[in-house]
Design an enzyme around this catalytic site. Sequence first.
Site, PDB file in Angstrom:
ATOM      1  N   LYS A 237       0.333  -2.661 -17.584  1.00 12.73           N
ATOM      2  CA  LYS A 237       0.585  -4.090 -17.349  1.00 12.73           C
ATOM      3  C   LYS A 237      -0.347  -4.595 -16.249  1.00 12.73           C
ATOM      4  O   LYS A 237      -0.994  -3.793 -15.564  1.00 12.73           O
ATOM      5  CB  LYS A 237       2.048  -4.295 -16.965  1.00 12.73           C
ATOM      6  CG  LYS A 237       2.459  -3.614 -15.656  1.00 12.73           C
ATOM      7  CD  LYS A 237       3.968  -3.650 -15.462  1.00 12.73           C
ATOM      8  CE  LYS A 237       4.357  -2.923 -14.181  1.00 12.73           C
ATOM      9  NZ  LYS A 237       5.821  -2.755 -14.067  1.00 12.73           N
TER      10      LYS A 237
ATOM     11  N   ARG B  82      17.709  -6.761 -12.170  1.00  8.39           N
ATOM     12  CA  ARG B  82      16.559  -7.578 -12.558  1.00  8.39           C
ATOM     13  C   ARG B  82      16.692  -7.878 -14.046  1.00  8.39           C
ATOM     14  O   ARG B  82      17.038  -8.971 -14.432  1.00  8.39           O
ATOM     15  CB  ARG B  82      15.274  -6.811 -12.209  1.00  8.39           C
ATOM     16  CG  ARG B  82      14.052  -7.656 -12.091  1.00  8.39           C
ATOM     17  CD  ARG B  82      12.868  -6.873 -11.562  1.00  8.39           C
ATOM     18  NE  ARG B  82      12.458  -5.750 -12.411  1.00  8.39           N
ATOM     19  CZ  ARG B  82      11.366  -5.030 -12.205  1.00  8.39           C
ATOM     20  NH1 ARG B  82      10.568  -5.294 -11.186  1.00  8.39           N
ATOM     21  NH2 ARG B  82      11.057  -4.036 -13.012  1.00  8.39           N
TER      22      ARG B  82
ATOM     23  N   TYR C  26     -13.916 -14.594  13.302  1.00  7.02           N
ATOM     24  CA  TYR C  26     -12.969 -15.683  13.586  1.00  7.02           C
ATOM     25  C   TYR C  26     -11.900 -15.227  14.580  1.00  7.02           C
ATOM     26  O   TYR C  26     -11.358 -14.121  14.456  1.00  7.02           O
ATOM     27  CB  TYR C  26     -12.276 -16.120  12.303  1.00  7.02           C
ATOM     28  CG  TYR C  26     -13.149 -16.911  11.362  1.00  7.02           C
ATOM     29  CD1 TYR C  26     -13.686 -18.144  11.734  1.00  7.02           C
ATOM     30  CD2 TYR C  26     -13.414 -16.433  10.092  1.00  7.02           C
ATOM     31  CE1 TYR C  26     -14.474 -18.875  10.852  1.00  7.02           C
ATOM     32  CE2 TYR C  26     -14.194 -17.154   9.196  1.00  7.02           C
ATOM     33  CZ  TYR C  26     -14.727 -18.375   9.585  1.00  7.02           C
ATOM     34  OH  TYR C  26     -15.496 -19.090   8.717  1.00  7.02           O
TER      35      TYR C  26
ATOM     36  N   MET D 138     -13.437 -14.773   4.534  1.00  3.79           N
ATOM     37  CA  MET D 138     -13.344 -14.978   3.086  1.00  3.79           C
ATOM     38  C   MET D 138     -14.311 -14.085   2.309  1.00  3.79           C
ATOM     39  O   MET D 138     -13.957 -13.494   1.291  1.00  3.79           O
ATOM     40  CB  MET D 138     -13.605 -16.455   2.745  1.00  3.79           C
ATOM     41  CG  MET D 138     -13.451 -16.766   1.265  1.00  3.79           C
ATOM     42  SD  MET D 138     -13.855 -18.464   0.868  1.00  3.79           S
ATOM     43  CE  MET D 138     -12.420 -19.323   1.490  1.00  3.79           C
TER      44      MET D 138
HETATM   45  C1  LIG Z   1       6.019  -1.357 -13.810  1.00  6.43           C
HETATM   46  C2  LIG Z   1       7.038  -0.541 -14.488  1.00  6.43           C
HETATM   47  C3  LIG Z   1       6.913   0.848 -14.564  1.00  6.43           C
HETATM   48  C4  LIG Z   1       5.827   1.615 -13.834  1.00  6.43           C
HETATM   49  O1  LIG Z   1       6.154   1.677 -12.460  1.00  6.43           O
HETATM   50  P1  LIG Z   1       5.261   2.542 -11.445  1.00  6.43           P
HETATM   51  O2  LIG Z   1       6.010   2.470 -10.168  1.00  6.43           O
HETATM   52  O3  LIG Z   1       3.941   1.853 -11.369  1.00  6.43           O
HETATM   53  O4  LIG Z   1       5.166   3.899 -12.013  1.00  6.43           O
HETATM   54  C5  LIG Z   1       7.842   1.551 -15.324  1.00  6.43           C
HETATM   55  N1  LIG Z   1       8.852   0.901 -15.957  1.00  6.43           N
HETATM   56  C6  LIG Z   1       9.014  -0.425 -15.880  1.00  6.43           C
HETATM   57  C7  LIG Z   1      10.155  -1.063 -16.582  1.00  6.43           C
HETATM   58  C8  LIG Z   1       8.131  -1.193 -15.143  1.00  6.43           C
HETATM   59  O5  LIG Z   1       8.301  -2.516 -15.061  1.00  6.43           O
END
Ligand SMILES: *Cc1c(COP(=O)(O)O)cnc(C)c1O
Length: 355
Positions: free
Chosen positions: A34, A129, A251, A299
């Site tokens: 993802k 969640r 800065y 930046m």
């Molecule tokens: C993002 C996610 C993972 C992976 O989590 P990591 O901590 O990056 O291994 C696994 N299961 C779900 C449902 C997630 O949203």
Amino acid sequence: MRPIQATIHLDALRHNLAVAKHRAPNSKVMAVVKANAYGHGLLRAAEGLSQADGFAVLELNEAISLREAGYLQTILLLEGLFDRTELVDAAKYDISIVVHCEQQIEMLEQVNLSTSTHVFLKMNTGMNRLGFIPETYASALTRLEKIKSVADITMMTHFATADEDAGIVAPLARFKEVTKGFDYPTSLANSAALLRYPASHSDWVRPGILMYGASPVSGQSAHALGLQPAMTFTSELIAVQVLQDGESVGYGQKFTAHKTTRVGVVACGYADGYPRHTPSGTAIAVDGQLTRTLGRVSMDMLFADITDIPDAAIGSQVELWGAQVPVDVIAEASGTVGYELLCAVAPRVPFKVIG
Ligand SMILES: *Cc1c(COP(=O)(O)O)cnc(C)c1O
């Protein structure tokens, strides 16, 4: 061209996948890709992780682009479908979907599909969640079983504290209690659970961050876990300044020299994804030597102490994070986690793939 670059190491991805398989030898590995593969690039990362048993993404278009690139393994939408029009393509491309709420069950009930859908039914075991609470999980499952287009079901949950002292004992026990008596495969473990709790492995593990060679557990380095960083974030010095005792750099004059100090100006700033909150004194490598940042990150530039690297000059190589400077070190210094930094490398940074 501005010398900044992110290099993706396919061999490191392959190595980390092998670590996951070695640590969870009886599970199938669903590589979580993802967020553009945690900033590494979806198709780039998929190439390194092509031996994974599955991929997990958020958006249907990501899932489709993996299919169209030729990946035949399981592809899971971690948040399921956002509206019912997606169901047709999910089925057409053979994409598995999480079902985490009643509305998603209704979608499946209402759309009369001739093709089959693969469902991962999610239980909320304390993260609060997504997912059905334990009290409603069994009835959700029974409802899914009655839907003709649902070809198979996997029971899943996601732990809130797999990376912390609280661990997973209580949520895992709850999951097992509720799912006892249902003969379906299960999927529970993220990276932290995969590494810390073999009891959570089951049919599918879902590692994300460990694939990219960063640590899921604070206080335990990726190196100690046997992982290799999949991304090296590099740039070069584009100027050198010499500060005399009492002079400052950048800065806000956040660093003031107390002796003659050579400062390398690095072509990387917060607009490239290097966190502005990183304090003066954070690790950075110049020409392969570890040193420290100086002053405030701006930046487009930041500063490195090259007083003890006399050969450093314009054009010297700088590692912002990678094998020498773990991304987790920069993350900790700036009050965040490696996940966020990897995801936040800016679109203006050119990527290169090796291995
Ligand atoms: C993002 C996610 C993972 C992976 O989590 P990591 O901590 O990056 O291994 C696994 N299961 C779900 C449902 C997630 O949203």
